[in-house]
Motif scaffolding. Structure first.
Motif, PDB file in Angstrom:
ATOM      1  N   ASP B  88      19.184 -29.730 -43.352  1.00  0.00           N
ATOM      2  CA  ASP B  88      19.285 -29.739 -41.891  1.00  0.00           C
ATOM      3  C   ASP B  88      19.849 -28.398 -41.423  1.00  0.00           C
ATOM      4  OD1 ASP B  88      19.659 -30.241 -39.237  1.00  0.00           O
ATOM      5  OD2 ASP B  88      21.352 -31.607 -39.518  1.00  0.00           O
ATOM      6  N   PHE B  89      19.077 -27.687 -40.616  1.00  0.00           N
ATOM      7  CA  PHE B  89      19.506 -26.364 -40.138  1.00  0.00           C
ATOM      8  C   PHE B  89      19.454 -26.331 -38.602  1.00  0.00           C
ATOM      9  CE2 PHE B  89      19.434 -21.655 -39.915  1.00  0.00           C
ATOM     10  CZ  PHE B  89      20.299 -21.326 -40.950  1.00  0.00           C
ATOM     11  N   ASP B  90      19.537 -27.512 -38.004  1.00  0.00           N
ATOM     12  CA  ASP B  90      19.497 -27.601 -36.540  1.00  0.00           C
ATOM     13  C   ASP B  90      18.205 -26.948 -36.017  1.00  0.00           C
ATOM     14  OD1 ASP B  90      20.386 -28.078 -33.973  1.00  0.00           O
ATOM     15  OD2 ASP B  90      21.558 -26.230 -33.847  1.00  0.00           O
ATOM     16  N   SER B  91      17.114 -27.247 -36.697  1.00  0.00           N
ATOM     17  CA  SER B  91      15.857 -26.556 -36.357  1.00  0.00           C
ATOM     18  C   SER B  91      15.259 -27.072 -35.048  1.00  0.00           C
ATOM     19  CB  SER B  91      14.856 -26.695 -37.494  1.00  0.00           C
ATOM     20  OG  SER B  91      14.600 -28.047 -37.723  1.00  0.00           O
ATOM     21  N   LEU B  92      14.367 -26.263 -34.467  1.00  0.00           N
ATOM     22  CA  LEU B  92      13.806 -26.566 -33.151  1.00  0.00           C
ATOM     23  C   LEU B  92      12.999 -27.859 -33.150  1.00  0.00           C
ATOM     24  CD1 LEU B  92      12.672 -22.964 -32.097  1.00  0.00           C
ATOM     25  CD2 LEU B  92      14.749 -24.154 -31.447  1.00  0.00           C
ATOM     26  N   ASP B  93      12.394 -28.200 -34.291  1.00  0.00           N
ATOM     27  CA  ASP B  93      11.615 -29.451 -34.335  1.00  0.00           C
ATOM     28  C   ASP B  93      12.410 -30.604 -34.961  1.00  0.00           C
ATOM     29  OD1 ASP B  93      11.639 -28.737 -36.984  1.00  0.00           O
ATOM     30  OD2 ASP B  93       9.470 -28.626 -37.228  1.00  0.00           O
ATOM     31  N   GLY B  94      13.677 -30.326 -35.266  1.00  0.00           N
ATOM     32  CA  GLY B  94      14.543 -31.378 -35.806  1.00  0.00           C
ATOM     33  C   GLY B  94      14.288 -31.721 -37.265  1.00  0.00           C
ATOM     34  N   LYS B  95      13.350 -31.004 -37.894  1.00  0.00           N
ATOM     35  CA  LYS B  95      13.016 -31.320 -39.285  1.00  0.00           C
ATOM     36  C   LYS B  95      13.822 -30.447 -40.261  1.00  0.00           C
ATOM     37  CE  LYS B  95       8.418 -32.998 -38.236  1.00  0.00           C
ATOM     38  NZ  LYS B  95       6.993 -32.702 -38.166  1.00  0.00           N
ATOM     39  N   PRO B  96      13.977 -30.896 -41.497  1.00  0.00           N
ATOM     40  CA  PRO B  96      14.723 -30.077 -42.473  1.00  0.00           C
ATOM     41  C   PRO B  96      14.012 -28.755 -42.769  1.00  0.00           C
ATOM     42  CG  PRO B  96      14.238 -32.267 -43.355  1.00  0.00           C
ATOM     43  CD  PRO B  96      13.465 -32.131 -42.092  1.00  0.00           C
TER      44      PRO B  96
END
Lengths: 163, 154
Positions: B88-96
């Motif tokens: 989890d990297f707080d990505s824009l699409d919420g995916k790992p």
């Protein structure tokens, strides 16, 4: 554009690299020997900055910040090239451009009736992709006037020092 | 600047020990430190985190591109970490995220920094490249995949 045996207007394409400075040494020498006028052009690569924002790698503030940094790099390098010309009493016109690099360079060549374009040594292409997308390759191949590529060694600097 | 010129197998790590954004960035910084590319690891970490606070560089489709400007480096440097499981990297699409490209440049190196980021952008658009590199089992294999993707003919 007709080919001239003795170029009257020379343009040196400047990037933020040592290769460009070597090209500038040679451009100043050639302008002096041929009594030609000299132009130096640097392009802030706006297209790539906008693409990075579109790809969400940059945020808008960052795009502006990097545009400013690239502009400052351009000013610094163009001023350095102007100093090189001034030291040898050669008049020089500076162009700090913004946009898509190869298009801006080629437009400047056309608009200013440049009859010789000088640039630093090109990267060794590793694939056909490099031929199609590398900006300096595009400038080299699509220039409407003859192009002189200055090899990266000490001879241009030595010629300049002895001018 | 091509990523294959910026990276080497020594600057690529397969598998991460971290489970949070801060820890992943620390691990990436450690790769640079182990390769003697940093003058000041804490300053480099702060520069990258400062950018993350503005907006996560965790993009979409499993890629993160943490980056920053810092005097902690003398020239543009980069590292790559790959996690097959995803973090989890707080990505824009919420995916790992699976691929973590770290870039740090000195303040007056904008041209190279922009060029390298642009080459990363081109690489991550290549779905085949992403699928292959996430499955790489060694840094040497990952590096070869980058080199091949950057130099393949069109």
């Amino acid at each position: 554009m007709s080919f001239k045996l003795r170029p009257e207007k020379i343009m040196v394409y400047v990037e933020a690299t040592e290769k460009s400075i070597i090209a500038a040494y040679y451009a100043v020498c050639l302008a002096k020997w041929l009594n030609a006028s000299l132009i130096a052009a640097y392009v802030v690569d706006i297209k790539t900055l906008k693409n990075l924002t579109k790809a969400k790698i940059f945020i808008e503030l960052e795009e502006m910040d990097y545009e400013h940094d690239l502009e400052e790099d351009g000013k610094r390098y163009l001023n350095h090239v102007k100093e090189l010309a001034d030291n040898k009493n050669i008049g020089i016109e500076k162009f700090l451009l913004k946009g898509e690099v190869f298009k801006e360079v080629l437009n400047t060549v056309k608009e200013n009736d440049v009859d010789l374009l000088i640039m630093g040594e090109l990267e060794e292409p590793e694939s056909r992709r490099d031929f199609y997308y590398n900006e300096t390759e595009l400038i080299f191949r699509k220039s409407p006037c003859p192009v002189l590529v200055v090899k990266e060694d000490n001879s241009a600097k030595t010629m300049y020092d002895n001018l | 600047m091509k990523i294959s010129k910026l990276l080497s197998p020594e600057l690529i790590k397969i598998g991460l020990n971290s489970y949070s954004k801060d820890a992943v960035i620390r691990e990436l910084i450690e790769i640079l430190e182990q390769n003697n590319l940093l003058n000041n690891p804490d300053e480099a970490f702060s520069a990258v985190m400062e950018r993350e606070l503005k907006q996560s560089t965790g993009l979409e489709a499993g890629v993160a591109v943490p980056h920053g400007k810092s005097n902690a480096v003398d020239e543009l440097v980069g590292a790559l970490a790959i996690s097959n499981e995803g973090i989890d990297f707080d990505s824009l699409d919420g995916k790992p995220c699976h691929l973590f490209f770290l870039l740090i440049a000195p303040p007056h190196s904008a041209g190279q920094h922009v060029s390298a980021l642009s080459n990363i952008a081109a690489l991550i658009l290549n779905k085949r490249f992403k699928r292959r590199i996430i499955e790489a089992s060694t840094p040497e294999e990952a590096y070869a995949i980058i080199r091949q993707a950057e130099n393949e003919d069109i």
